[in-house]
Design a protein around this motif. Sequence first.
Motif, PDB file in Angstrom:
ATOM      1  N   GLY A   1       0.790  -1.237   0.000  1.00 20.85           N
ATOM      2  CA  GLY A   1       0.000   0.000   0.000  1.00 20.85           C
ATOM      3  C   GLY A   1       0.812   1.272   0.000  1.00 20.85           C
ATOM      4  O   GLY A   1       0.301   2.345   0.357  1.00 20.85           O
ATOM      5  N   GLU A   2       2.082   1.186  -0.401  1.00 16.49           N
ATOM      6  CA  GLU A   2       2.946   2.365  -0.464  1.00 16.49           C
ATOM      7  C   GLU A   2       3.063   2.867  -1.899  1.00 16.49           C
ATOM      8  O   GLU A   2       2.938   2.100  -2.856  1.00 16.49           O
ATOM      9  N   ASP A   3       3.338   4.164  -2.040  1.00 15.49           N
ATOM     10  CA  ASP A   3       3.514   4.786  -3.351  1.00 15.49           C
ATOM     11  C   ASP A   3       4.992   4.747  -3.727  1.00 15.49           C
ATOM     12  O   ASP A   3       5.798   5.477  -3.133  1.00 15.49           O
ATOM     13  N   PRO A   4       5.398   3.925  -4.685  1.00  9.70           N
ATOM     14  CA  PRO A   4       6.818   3.823  -5.031  1.00  9.70           C
ATOM     15  C   PRO A   4       7.435   5.137  -5.492  1.00  9.70           C
ATOM     16  O   PRO A   4       8.653   5.332  -5.334  1.00  9.70           O
ATOM     17  N   THR A   5       6.623   6.034  -6.063  1.00 13.16           N
ATOM     18  CA  THR A   5       7.196   7.294  -6.545  1.00 13.16           C
ATOM     19  C   THR A   5       7.696   8.169  -5.399  1.00 13.16           C
ATOM     20  O   THR A   5       8.448   9.127  -5.631  1.00 13.16           O
ATOM     21  N   GLN A   6       7.297   7.827  -4.180  1.00 11.00           N
ATOM     22  CA  GLN A   6       7.760   8.572  -3.011  1.00 11.00           C
ATOM     23  C   GLN A   6       8.897   7.850  -2.293  1.00 11.00           C
ATOM     24  O   GLN A   6       9.360   8.305  -1.249  1.00 11.00           O
ATOM     25  N   LYS A   7       9.319   6.722  -2.863  1.00  6.82           N
ATOM     26  CA  LYS A   7      10.379   5.920  -2.254  1.00  6.82           C
ATOM     27  C   LYS A   7      11.682   6.079  -3.044  1.00  6.82           C
ATOM     28  O   LYS A   7      11.690   6.477  -4.206  1.00  6.82           O
ATOM     29  N   LEU A   8      12.802   5.718  -2.389  1.00  9.27           N
ATOM     30  CA  LEU A   8      14.126   5.871  -2.970  1.00  9.27           C
ATOM     31  C   LEU A   8      14.778   4.513  -3.204  1.00  9.27           C
ATOM     32  O   LEU A   8      14.770   3.656  -2.320  1.00  9.27           O
ATOM     33  N   ILE A   9      15.338   4.315  -4.381  1.00  9.58           N
ATOM     34  CA  ILE A   9      16.190   3.165  -4.662  1.00  9.58           C
ATOM     35  C   ILE A   9      17.589   3.672  -4.951  1.00  9.58           C
ATOM     36  O   ILE A   9      17.783   4.551  -5.806  1.00  9.58           O
ATOM     37  N   ILE A  10      18.576   3.122  -4.229  1.00  9.36           N
ATOM     38  CA  ILE A  10      19.982   3.469  -4.443  1.00  9.36           C
ATOM     39  C   ILE A  10      20.671   2.276  -5.087  1.00  9.36           C
ATOM     40  O   ILE A  10      20.721   1.190  -4.504  1.00  9.36           O
ATOM     41  N   PHE A  11      21.187   2.453  -6.282  1.00  6.11           N
ATOM     42  CA  PHE A  11      21.958   1.408  -6.959  1.00  6.11           C
ATOM     43  C   PHE A  11      23.432   1.620  -6.624  1.00  6.11           C
ATOM     44  O   PHE A  11      23.946   2.744  -6.723  1.00  6.11           O
ATOM     45  N   SER A  12      24.146   0.515  -6.262  1.00  5.70           N
ATOM     46  CA  SER A  12      25.526   0.717  -5.808  1.00  5.70           C
ATOM     47  C   SER A  12      26.471  -0.434  -6.127  1.00  5.70           C
ATOM     48  O   SER A  12      27.567  -0.484  -5.564  1.00  5.70           O
ATOM     49  N   ASP A  13      26.106  -1.334  -7.011  1.00  2.00           N
ATOM     50  CA  ASP A  13      26.936  -2.531  -7.232  1.00  2.00           C
ATOM     51  C   ASP A  13      27.697  -2.453  -8.548  1.00  2.00           C
ATOM     52  O   ASP A  13      27.119  -2.655  -9.622  1.00  2.00           O
ATOM     53  N   GLY A  14      29.003  -2.165  -8.482  1.00  2.00           N
ATOM     54  CA  GLY A  14      29.878  -2.241  -9.648  1.00  2.00           C
ATOM     55  C   GLY A  14      29.435  -1.398 -10.825  1.00  2.00           C
ATOM     56  O   GLY A  14      29.559  -1.817 -11.981  1.00  2.00           O
ATOM     57  N   LEU A  15      28.941  -0.202 -10.566  1.00  2.00           N
ATOM     58  CA  LEU A  15      28.348   0.618 -11.615  1.00  2.00           C
ATOM     59  C   LEU A  15      29.392   1.281 -12.503  1.00  2.00           C
ATOM     60  O   LEU A  15      30.478   1.626 -12.064  1.00  2.00           O
ATOM     61  N   ASP A  16      29.009   1.469 -13.766  1.00  2.00           N
ATOM     62  CA  ASP A  16      29.702   2.374 -14.665  1.00  2.00           C
ATOM     63  C   ASP A  16      28.639   3.077 -15.509  1.00  2.00           C
ATOM     64  O   ASP A  16      27.433   2.811 -15.358  1.00  2.00           O
ATOM     65  N   VAL A  17      29.059   3.939 -16.401  1.00  2.00           N
ATOM     66  CA  VAL A  17      28.127   4.869 -17.039  1.00  2.00           C
ATOM     67  C   VAL A  17      27.021   4.164 -17.811  1.00  2.00           C
ATOM     68  O   VAL A  17      25.852   4.554 -17.732  1.00  2.00           O
ATOM     69  N   ASP A  18      27.350   3.113 -18.568  1.00  2.00           N
ATOM     70  CA  ASP A  18      26.325   2.445 -19.367  1.00  2.00           C
ATOM     71  C   ASP A  18      25.196   1.912 -18.487  1.00  2.00           C
ATOM     72  O   ASP A  18      24.007   2.104 -18.807  1.00  2.00           O
ATOM     73  N   GLU A  19      25.557   1.231 -17.402  1.00  2.00           N
ATOM     74  CA  GLU A  19      24.520   0.676 -16.538  1.00  2.00           C
ATOM     75  C   GLU A  19      23.757   1.776 -15.814  1.00  2.00           C
ATOM     76  O   GLU A  19      22.541   1.674 -15.626  1.00  2.00           O
ATOM     77  N   ILE A  20      24.438   2.831 -15.401  1.00  2.00           N
ATOM     78  CA  ILE A  20      23.755   3.957 -14.770  1.00  2.00           C
ATOM     79  C   ILE A  20      22.700   4.519 -15.713  1.00  2.00           C
ATOM     80  O   ILE A  20      21.552   4.756 -15.320  1.00  2.00           O
ATOM     81  N   ALA A  21      23.067   4.726 -16.968  1.00  4.38           N
ATOM     82  CA  ALA A  21      22.121   5.274 -17.943  1.00  4.38           C
ATOM     83  C   ALA A  21      20.942   4.332 -18.172  1.00  4.38           C
ATOM     84  O   ALA A  21      19.779   4.766 -18.226  1.00  4.38           O
ATOM     85  N   THR A  22      21.223   3.032 -18.284  1.00  2.00           N
ATOM     86  CA  THR A  22      20.151   2.054 -18.511  1.00  2.00           C
ATOM     87  C   THR A  22      19.175   2.028 -17.339  1.00  2.00           C
ATOM     88  O   THR A  22      17.951   2.039 -17.532  1.00  2.00           O
ATOM     89  N   LEU A  23      19.698   1.987 -16.122  1.00  2.00           N
ATOM     90  CA  LEU A  23      18.842   1.944 -14.937  1.00  2.00           C
ATOM     91  C   LEU A  23      18.053   3.239 -14.775  1.00  2.00           C
ATOM     92  O   LEU A  23      16.870   3.214 -14.402  1.00  2.00           O
ATOM     93  N   TYR A  24      18.684   4.352 -15.073  1.00  2.00           N
ATOM     94  CA  TYR A  24      17.976   5.630 -14.991  1.00  2.00           C
ATOM     95  C   TYR A  24      16.792   5.643 -15.952  1.00  2.00           C
ATOM     96  O   TYR A  24      15.667   6.008 -15.583  1.00  2.00           O
ATOM     97  N   ASN A  25      17.036   5.235 -17.189  1.00  2.00           N
ATOM     98  CA  ASN A  25      15.963   5.257 -18.190  1.00  2.00           C
ATOM     99  C   ASN A  25      14.841   4.286 -17.836  1.00  2.00           C
ATOM    100  O   ASN A  25      13.663   4.554 -18.123  1.00  2.00           O
TER     101      ASN A  25
END
Length: 431
Positions: free
Chosen positions: A325-349
């Motif tokens: 019953g929570e609104d995901p648009t008000q929640k935060l997800i932090i990605f932090s595992d072995g990131l580089d630019v390509d994956e950051i862009a993909t996850l953002y989109n």
Amino acid sequence: MTTDLASRVYSHRWKIDPIVRSLIDTDFYKLLMAQSVFHNKPDVHVEFSLINRSKHIPLADLIDEGELRAQLDYIRTLRLSRGESTWLRGNMFYGKRSMFHSDFMEWFEELTLPPYHLERVGDQYELSFEGPWPAVMLWEIPALSVLMELRSRASLQKMARFELQILYARAMTRLWEKVERLRAIGDIRLADFGTRRRHSFLWQDWCVQAMREGLGDNFIGTSNCLIAMRRELEAIGTNAHELPMVYSALATSDEDLAEAPYRVLEDWQREHDGNLRVILPDTYGTKGFLERAPDWLTSWTGIRIDSGQPAEAAETAIQWWLDRGEDPTQKLIIFSDGLDVDEIATLYNQFHGRVRISFGWGTLLTNDFRGLVAEDDLAPFSLVCKAVSANGRPTVKLSDNPNKAMGPQDEIERYKRVFGVGAQKAMEVIV
């Protein structure tokens, strides 16, 4: 004015050039966790141990044992300075002043890191630390920083001054190209999480300055407390796998074990509020953790994703909030595992607009020298320093990636049974 890195590296060729010069040259989450442990589990006896997941990197062949001992011995001489204490006591962190309590600060101001045990075994080092949990846990980040930088120096010392200038020019160009790509994405929120496996302190500091200039307000801060203080940036961090690993090791029955990850968060909730209430659910499997999670956890600010398939874990988190019953648009997800630019862009989109998202960019921000020297001698690798026992009982980590699992095999199987962890997809561990 930025540092002439090549000249500084070229001049770093005297007997002892300390790598870690401050007790707050560490990640912010370590201090947050240390305060929680200091208040809740101060007498637990733990052992931390170095684990080189990249066995092809022969650390003992690359790093002189005497130099390593000199660096570790120097760290044991460090004390919190008056300015550092004032910053921790009086600065605003996550919108809250006096986050670090007087009793914890008085203890920290008197702290000397406990002794270490170092031994060469084949082409690797066995490095471990034992003692009361609040003190021993503060060895993790400086120990990793020392080993990573000594490995970098082993390669750099073979290079002449102009070679070093070209190397750093290429590395700077590579990072700035990444910054330009990130800037083109849009309203991205990104923090430096690169202290543990950085190329060097000076390089991390340069990277942070470049990110700040290149991304402006979209660069939200750094996990490194010393850099945050000196550069007047936000110190960023929450909690790590260490807490549930130790709490779980202390469990006296399977029933206690099943509840241990939630007892950690009960203690954390008493200690911290607001944006520090971020769940790290993957220590014993994200899906099972969320399925069994008590309702009070749904009010927390967000979830950090640190292993496995990040998009799958994010979808699991969003569905969990919806089911509760929570609104995901008000929640935060932090990605932090072995990131580089390509994956950051993909996850953002994929997740922009569906949930608030942020990225903790680590090793491939502060240590991406891949392909810039012969035989790739400066390529990053996976080195960790983990709690391996608590009060004489082994710790276990399962993760959402079985290649990151650790602990005795019989205990791993027991934990899988207790936490209902079935088949997992193995993924390459780069960092």
